[in-house]
Design an enzyme around this catalytic site. Structure first.
Site, PDB file in Angstrom:
ATOM      1  N   SER A  23      -4.065   6.263  13.871  1.00 41.93           N
ATOM      2  CA  SER A  23      -4.416   7.457  13.097  1.00 41.93           C
ATOM      3  C   SER A  23      -4.825   8.582  14.023  1.00 41.93           C
ATOM      4  CB  SER A  23      -5.591   7.107  12.181  1.00 41.93           C
ATOM      5  OG  SER A  23      -6.108   8.267  11.597  1.00 41.93           O
ATOM      6  N   LYS A  62      -9.703   1.893  14.867  1.00 36.95           N
ATOM      7  CA  LYS A  62      -8.299   2.180  15.249  1.00 36.95           C
ATOM      8  C   LYS A  62      -8.190   2.287  16.768  1.00 36.95           C
ATOM      9  CE  LYS A  62      -6.307   2.182  11.270  1.00 36.95           C
ATOM     10  NZ  LYS A  62      -5.327   1.145  10.925  1.00 36.95           N
ATOM     11  N   TYR A  72     -14.458   3.900  11.266  1.00 32.64           N
ATOM     12  CA  TYR A  72     -13.015   3.749  11.008  1.00 32.64           C
ATOM     13  C   TYR A  72     -12.228   4.162  12.241  1.00 32.64           C
ATOM     14  CZ  TYR A  72      -8.367   4.988   9.294  1.00 32.64           C
ATOM     15  OH  TYR A  72      -7.008   5.116   9.149  1.00 32.64           O
ATOM     16  N   GLY A  79       0.810  -1.214   0.000  1.00 28.86           N
ATOM     17  CA  GLY A  79       0.000   0.000   0.000  1.00 28.86           C
ATOM     18  C   GLY A  79       0.842   1.262   0.000  1.00 28.86           C
ATOM     19  N   ARG A 117      -4.822  21.213   8.106  1.00 31.49           N
ATOM     20  CA  ARG A 117      -4.359  19.876   8.485  1.00 31.49           C
ATOM     21  C   ARG A 117      -2.839  19.869   8.586  1.00 31.49           C
ATOM     22  NH1 ARG A 117      -8.878  19.786   9.138  1.00 31.49           N
ATOM     23  NH2 ARG A 117     -10.477  18.268   8.572  1.00 31.49           N
TER      24      ARG A 117
HETATM   25  P1  NAD Z   1      -3.380   1.430   1.663  1.00 33.21           P
HETATM   26  O1  NAD Z   1      -4.793   1.032   1.437  1.00 33.21           O
HETATM   27  O2  NAD Z   1      -2.626   2.035   0.542  1.00 33.21           O
HETATM   28  O3  NAD Z   1      -2.548   0.193   2.229  1.00 33.21           O
HETATM   29  C1  NAD Z   1      -3.143  -0.831   2.989  1.00 33.21           C
HETATM   30  C2  NAD Z   1      -2.675  -2.151   2.417  1.00 33.21           C
HETATM   31  O4  NAD Z   1      -3.266  -3.223   3.162  1.00 33.21           O
HETATM   32  C3  NAD Z   1      -3.075  -2.344   0.964  1.00 33.21           C
HETATM   33  O5  NAD Z   1      -1.967  -2.798   0.217  1.00 33.21           O
HETATM   34  C4  NAD Z   1      -4.166  -3.410   1.021  1.00 33.21           C
HETATM   35  O6  NAD Z   1      -4.210  -4.200  -0.146  1.00 33.21           O
HETATM   36  C5  NAD Z   1      -3.749  -4.188   2.250  1.00 33.21           C
HETATM   37  N1  NAD Z   1      -4.837  -4.911   2.919  1.00 33.21           N
HETATM   38  C6  NAD Z   1      -6.071  -4.458   3.196  1.00 33.21           C
HETATM   39  N2  NAD Z   1      -6.772  -5.406   3.822  1.00 33.21           N
HETATM   40  C7  NAD Z   1      -5.958  -6.480   3.962  1.00 33.21           C
HETATM   41  C8  NAD Z   1      -6.119  -7.763   4.520  1.00 33.21           C
HETATM   42  N3  NAD Z   1      -7.282  -8.145   5.065  1.00 33.21           N
HETATM   43  N4  NAD Z   1      -5.083  -8.632   4.478  1.00 33.21           N
HETATM   44  C9  NAD Z   1      -3.897  -8.264   3.905  1.00 33.21           C
HETATM   45  N5  NAD Z   1      -3.700  -7.062   3.348  1.00 33.21           N
HETATM   46  C10 NAD Z   1      -4.723  -6.170   3.384  1.00 33.21           C
HETATM   47  O7  NAD Z   1      -3.387   2.423   2.930  1.00 33.21           O
HETATM   48  P2  NAD Z   1      -2.231   3.314   3.532  1.00 33.21           P
HETATM   49  O8  NAD Z   1      -2.588   4.728   3.284  1.00 33.21           O
HETATM   50  O9  NAD Z   1      -0.928   2.799   3.115  1.00 33.21           O
HETATM   51  O10 NAD Z   1      -2.478   3.044   5.076  1.00 33.21           O
HETATM   52  C11 NAD Z   1      -1.760   2.051   5.793  1.00 33.21           C
HETATM   53  C12 NAD Z   1      -2.301   2.005   7.208  1.00 33.21           C
HETATM   54  O11 NAD Z   1      -2.200   3.299   7.792  1.00 33.21           O
HETATM   55  C13 NAD Z   1      -3.769   1.605   7.293  1.00 33.21           C
HETATM   56  O12 NAD Z   1      -3.940   0.770   8.429  1.00 33.21           O
HETATM   57  C14 NAD Z   1      -4.472   2.931   7.509  1.00 33.21           C
HETATM   58  O13 NAD Z   1      -5.677   2.784   8.242  1.00 33.21           O
HETATM   59  C15 NAD Z   1      -3.443   3.707   8.319  1.00 33.21           C
HETATM   60  N6  NAD Z   1      -3.576   5.168   8.174  1.00 33.21           N
HETATM   61  C16 NAD Z   1      -3.593   5.732   6.930  1.00 33.21           C
HETATM   62  C17 NAD Z   1      -3.753   7.104   6.814  1.00 33.21           C
HETATM   63  C18 NAD Z   1      -3.819   7.756   5.458  1.00 33.21           C
HETATM   64  O14 NAD Z   1      -4.383   8.852   5.358  1.00 33.21           O
HETATM   65  N7  NAD Z   1      -3.258   7.165   4.411  1.00 33.21           N
HETATM   66  C19 NAD Z   1      -3.873   7.914   7.957  1.00 33.21           C
HETATM   67  C20 NAD Z   1      -3.814   7.307   9.201  1.00 33.21           C
HETATM   68  C21 NAD Z   1      -3.667   5.922   9.307  1.00 33.21           C
HETATM   69  N1  UFG Z   2     -11.006  18.624   1.405  1.00 31.33           N
HETATM   70  C1  UFG Z   2     -11.567  19.429   0.436  1.00 31.33           C
HETATM   71  N2  UFG Z   2     -11.922  18.861  -0.750  1.00 31.33           N
HETATM   72  C2  UFG Z   2     -11.738  17.534  -1.019  1.00 31.33           C
HETATM   73  C3  UFG Z   2     -11.164  16.719  -0.017  1.00 31.33           C
HETATM   74  C4  UFG Z   2     -10.807  17.297   1.190  1.00 31.33           C
HETATM   75  O1  UFG Z   2     -11.773  20.625   0.650  1.00 31.33           O
HETATM   76  O2  UFG Z   2     -12.088  17.070  -2.117  1.00 31.33           O
HETATM   77  C5  UFG Z   2     -10.596  19.239   2.677  1.00 31.33           C
HETATM   78  C6  UFG Z   2     -11.259  18.663   3.902  1.00 31.33           C
HETATM   79  O3  UFG Z   2     -12.493  19.287   4.151  1.00 31.33           O
HETATM   80  C7  UFG Z   2     -10.195  18.923   4.976  1.00 31.33           C
HETATM   81  C8  UFG Z   2      -8.880  18.797   4.210  1.00 31.33           C
HETATM   82  O4  UFG Z   2      -9.206  18.989   2.845  1.00 31.33           O
HETATM   83  O5  UFG Z   2     -10.319  20.231   5.457  1.00 31.33           O
HETATM   84  C9  UFG Z   2      -8.208  17.437   4.377  1.00 31.33           C
HETATM   85  O6  UFG Z   2      -9.150  16.416   4.048  1.00 31.33           O
HETATM   86  P1  UFG Z   2      -8.683  14.912   3.778  1.00 31.33           P
HETATM   87  O7  UFG Z   2      -9.913  14.140   3.386  1.00 31.33           O
HETATM   88  O8  UFG Z   2      -7.532  14.876   2.855  1.00 31.33           O
HETATM   89  O9  UFG Z   2      -8.118  14.451   5.191  1.00 31.33           O
HETATM   90  P2  UFG Z   2      -8.841  14.348   6.617  1.00 31.33           P
HETATM   91  O10 UFG Z   2      -8.053  15.230   7.542  1.00 31.33           O
HETATM   92  O11 UFG Z   2     -10.293  14.596   6.520  1.00 31.33           O
HETATM   93  O12 UFG Z   2      -8.660  12.822   7.000  1.00 31.33           O
HETATM   94  C10 UFG Z   2      -7.467  12.112   6.749  1.00 31.33           C
HETATM   95  C11 UFG Z   2      -7.821  10.653   6.489  1.00 31.33           C
HETATM   96  C12 UFG Z   2      -8.361  10.029   7.741  1.00 31.33           C
HETATM   97  C13 UFG Z   2      -7.386  10.213   8.845  1.00 31.33           C
HETATM   98  C14 UFG Z   2      -7.087  11.663   9.046  1.00 31.33           C
HETATM   99  C15 UFG Z   2      -6.051  11.855  10.100  1.00 31.33           C
HETATM  100  O13 UFG Z   2      -8.788  10.550   5.484  1.00 31.33           O
HETATM  101  O14 UFG Z   2      -8.534   8.662   7.532  1.00 31.33           O
HETATM  102  O15 UFG Z   2      -6.612  12.238   7.830  1.00 31.33           O
HETATM  103  O16 UFG Z   2      -4.964  11.026   9.834  1.00 31.33           O
HETATM  104  F1  UFG Z   2      -7.896   9.719   9.981  1.00 31.33           F
END
Ligand code: NAD
Ligand code: UFG
Length: 353
Positions: A136, A164, A160, A12, A243
């Protein structure tokens, strides 16, 4: 001999960048991923960037699901039998779309919570008790004070976030129920964005992006007509949401720092924010991306999105004190590297939508 680490979800977005950092530091990795939200191509590019063979000793790949105890048992057993057991697990695998979690809560509890429980049971059975977990900033919900300290109340506002928080609680229970046994780091990421500076790996969301940064990138590359800015009446410097954006390579380095802290210290459950401590508004991101890409980013100001907070910014001092980690890259770096990825891969790892 190299230290060997199991990386769940390593194909991912955050996992693939972390794999590069760990491979370059000399770790041997086994990636377990079901590719439900990623492409095997990401790992092929990781191997090439880190200059290791694909699916060789340094970077092994197993397609499988963290919810499958047989797969996990086989992986841990084979690792032990080969004389190269896993010293730790970095657990990225999970689901992360807030809206989808509202529509399919059982799916989120199954993958994120039950999947983590299954993984922990396999780790325990095979005496591998060092874990870095992807939590997160979403666990803070609507923060009462900003910047946010780790001691702030845990008050998720969607399934979600609850999933977490539930895993963090499971880890806390494990640590207190079996003291002096587990080494655990729960890392609360703020907003991970950007890409590897090569432009070869990056974020590749399926369908229409929910998050700001990939949406802006796709507008810049001509895949989407315009951005909707959700709210222009927030109590911020320009009225748009603020953010704490973290370059994914900084985040990847944060995982290495957490892993090495755990491996060099005794059992503990450490909880750390991974953020920069700085805030950028939606319009700050639009302007920075436009400058980095040389592209106009058309946008429309629309109503607030339900569930959004005005401002979320990390207090990153605990990570600095304990992990010796802080962000090094700026919003300009984020936009330059994000654009390099988007421009070279307008459709991500796929050929078409
Ligand atoms: P991503 O979706 O790109 O990566 C997650 C990976 O896990 C993917 O490759 C997916 O195929 C794999 N996966 C999903 N379900 C699975 C399962 N049941 N078994 C095996 N593999 C599985 O997401 P990411 O952005 O790389 O996020 C990684 C982690 O960080 C996640 O747990 C996510 O909740 C957490 N996180 C992400 C963000 C963000 O904004 N990207 C913010 C905070 C926390
Ligand atoms: N936003 C827009 N237009 C869009 C998308 C987002 O204006 O099309 C704004 C949102 O309202 C916010 C900012 O951009 O003010 C950031 O939004 P994101 O959706 O990129 O991020 P969030 O902070 O809402 O949430 C993200 C992840 C969550 C995670 C959180 C903290 O989606 O899963 O960051 O890690 F929990």
């Amino acid at each position: 001999m190299s230290r060997r680490v199991l990386i769940t979800g390593g194909a991912g977005f955050i996992g693939s960048h972390t794999c590069i950092v760990l491979l370059e530091a000399g770790y041997d990795l086994l990636v377990l991923d079901n590719f439900s939200n990623s492409s095997p191509e990401a790992l092929a590019r990781v191997a090439s960037l880190a200059d290791v063979p694909l699916d060789g000793q340094q970077l092994q790949i197993k397609r499988g699901d963290i919810r499958d105890p047989i797969t996990l048992d086989e992986l841990f057993s084979a690792a032990a039998a080969s004389g190269r057991p896993f010293e730790a697990v970095i657990h990225f695998a999970g689901l992360k779309a807030v809206g989808e979690s509202v529509e399919k809560p059982l799916f989120y509890w199954d993958v994120n919570v039950a999947g983590s429980r299954t993984l922990l049971a396999a780790m325990d059975a095979h005496a591998c008790r060092t874990l870095v977990f992807s939590s997160s900033a979403t666990v803070y919900g609507y923060p009462e004070t900003v910047p946010i300290l780790e001691s702030a109340p845990i008050q998720p506002i969607n399934p979600y976030g609850f999933s977490k928080a539930a895993v963090e609680q499971m880890l806390a229970d494990l640590n207190s129920g079996t003291p002096n046994t587990w080494r655990i780091a729960s890392l609360r990421y703020f907003n991970p964005v950007g890409a590897h500076p090569s432009g070869q790996i990056g974020e590749d969301p399926l369908g229409i992006p929910n998050n700001l940064f990939p949406f802006v990138s796709q507008v810049a590359v001509g895949r989407r007509a315009q951005l909707r800015v959700f709210g222009s009446d927030w109590p911020t410097h320009d009225g748009t949401g603020v953010r704490d954006y973290v370059h994914v390579m900084d985040l990847a380095e944060g995982h290495k720092a957490a892993l090495e802290t755990l491996l060099s210290q005794g059992p503990q459950h450490l909880t750390c924010n991974l953020g920069s401590g700085d805030g950028a508004s939606v319009l700050d991101v639009v302007n920075a991306f436009s400058a980095a890409s040389g592209q106009g980013i058309p946008y429309a100001l629309v109503d607030r999105r339900p569930g959004d907070a005005a401002v979320t910014i990390a207090d990153p001092s605990r990570a600095a004190d304990i992990l010796q980690w802080r962000t090094k890259r700026t919003l300009t770096d984020i936009c330059r590297d994000g654009w390099a990825w988007q421009r070279a891969n307008p459709m991500g790892y796929r050929q078409s939508e």
